[in-house]
Design an enzyme around this catalytic site. Structure first.
Site, PDB file in Angstrom:
ATOM      1  N   MET A 103      33.602  -1.260 -11.147  1.00 44.19           N
ATOM      2  CA  MET A 103      34.168  -1.551 -12.461  1.00 44.19           C
ATOM      3  C   MET A 103      33.221  -2.452 -13.254  1.00 44.19           C
ATOM      4  SD  MET A 103      36.973   0.123 -12.385  1.00 44.19           S
ATOM      5  CE  MET A 103      37.681  -0.454 -13.927  1.00 44.19           C
ATOM      6  N   GLU A 144      37.487  -7.689  -1.113  1.00 43.18           N
ATOM      7  CA  GLU A 144      37.956  -6.581  -1.939  1.00 43.18           C
ATOM      8  C   GLU A 144      38.497  -5.438  -1.080  1.00 43.18           C
ATOM      9  OE1 GLU A 144      34.860  -5.375  -4.605  1.00 43.18           O
ATOM     10  OE2 GLU A 144      34.720  -7.343  -5.571  1.00 43.18           O
ATOM     11  N   ARG A 183      40.565   6.540  -0.036  1.00 43.79           N
ATOM     12  CA  ARG A 183      41.076   6.553  -1.401  1.00 43.79           C
ATOM     13  C   ARG A 183      42.559   6.934  -1.385  1.00 43.79           C
ATOM     14  NH1 ARG A 183      37.917   3.284  -4.064  1.00 43.79           N
ATOM     15  NH2 ARG A 183      35.873   4.124  -4.667  1.00 43.79           N
ATOM     16  N   GLY A 202      44.222  12.137 -21.199  1.00 45.57           N
ATOM     17  CA  GLY A 202      45.639  12.348 -21.476  1.00 45.57           C
ATOM     18  C   GLY A 202      46.507  11.183 -21.051  1.00 45.57           C
ATOM     19  N   ARG A 204      42.798   0.921 -18.000  1.00 47.68           N
ATOM     20  CA  ARG A 204      41.832   0.692 -16.927  1.00 47.68           C
ATOM     21  C   ARG A 204      40.450   0.532 -17.555  1.00 47.68           C
ATOM     22  NH1 ARG A 204      40.975   1.862 -11.262  1.00 47.68           N
ATOM     23  NH2 ARG A 204      38.848   2.586 -10.888  1.00 47.68           N
ATOM     24  N   GLU A 237      26.461  -3.056  -7.534  1.00 46.84           N
ATOM     25  CA  GLU A 237      27.227  -2.226  -6.616  1.00 46.84           C
ATOM     26  C   GLU A 237      26.337  -1.542  -5.578  1.00 46.84           C
ATOM     27  OE1 GLU A 237      30.468  -2.118  -6.312  1.00 46.84           O
ATOM     28  OE2 GLU A 237      30.775  -3.490  -7.996  1.00 46.84           O
ATOM     29  N   PHE A 252      47.316  -5.289 -11.006  1.00 49.67           N
ATOM     30  CA  PHE A 252      45.864  -5.161 -10.978  1.00 49.67           C
ATOM     31  C   PHE A 252      45.405  -4.342 -12.174  1.00 49.67           C
ATOM     32  CE2 PHE A 252      41.894  -3.150  -9.421  1.00 49.67           C
ATOM     33  CZ  PHE A 252      41.180  -4.299  -9.175  1.00 49.67           C
ATOM     34  N   ALA A 287      29.612   2.981  -6.955  1.00 54.42           N
ATOM     35  CA  ALA A 287      30.464   2.839  -8.140  1.00 54.42           C
ATOM     36  C   ALA A 287      31.124   1.475  -8.190  1.00 54.42           C
ATOM     37  CB  ALA A 287      31.547   3.927  -8.147  1.00 54.42           C
TER      38      ALA A 287
END
Length: 206
Positions: free
Chosen positions: A94, A158, A75, A131, A52, A108, A24, A92
């Site tokens: 993507m 989803e 989550r 990072g 991502r 959304e 994914f 939220a």
């Protein structure tokens, strides 16, 4: 002392790059070098990079009722910590190819909370964890009416299961102070609302 940003992306030499995982999301391994602040060059080193896409997050706010909408959902990244893995978050999603952040916000809002934003005020863009990942968050505060907000939402295919909560702005601020809200996008947006609340209640009450 030199000023910040004396180097740019063109100063980074990527000697090799390979994809080590593709699902994914994608994970790449890079071999690279770059200049050092002391005038030398960093020896070749390796890093794994989580590829991502960018995302858009919005804090829904009703300036008339002085209320916000927060979304509760599971989550996986919070599992195993000394807290519930069901978090309180923002609207939220993507960003898909060709979509603007504002378009993502409206899509959304409807899918996750049954809302439509009458206005979107930009808060900031920020790198989530530079990072190790490429993700950028486009963060907004959105004008809504909370009069009929709340309930269970989400897109079934989803695997979304979202409970929409309506809370007072003051209670939301308290949730930041006591740690009930502990994800970056929500913290930044709610603290921005604390700073801009009076202005929004004047400008948005039309």
């Amino acid at each position: 002392m030199p000023k910040p940003f004396q180097f740019s992306a063109s100063d980074v030499n990527i000697e090799k790059r390979e994809t080590v995982f593709q699902g994914f999301f994608r994970m790449d391994k890079l071999w690279l070098t770059h200049p050092r602040f002391d005038g030398g060059v960093m020896p070749t080193f390796t890093r794994e990079l989580f590829i991502r896409g960018d995302a858009t997050c919005v804090l829904p706010y009703d300036p008339v009722r002085d209320e916000v909408v927060l979304l509760e959902q599971f989550r996986l990244g919070a599992l195993g910590r000394a807290q519930s893995p069901w978090l309180l978050e923002l609207v939220a999603g993507m960003n898909e190819a060709g979509e603007s952040p504002e378009e993502v916000a409206q899509r959304e809002a409807q899918e996750e909370a049954g809302l439509s934003f009458g206005r979107l005020d930009k808060i900031c863009d920020y790198l989530v964890s530079p990072g190790g990942t490429t993700e950028m968050i486009h963060l907004y505060c959105g004008l809504v009416s909370t009069e009929e907000a709340g309930g269970v939402f989400g897109v079934e295919h989803e695997h979304e299961d979202i409970l929409s909560h309506v809370v007072s702005a003051d209670e939301c601020f308290a949730m930041i102070a006591d740690g009930r809200i502990n994800n970056a996008a929500a913290i930044i947006a709610v603290q921005w609302l604390q700073l801009n609340r009076d202005r929004l209640r004047q400008e948005w009450r039309v």
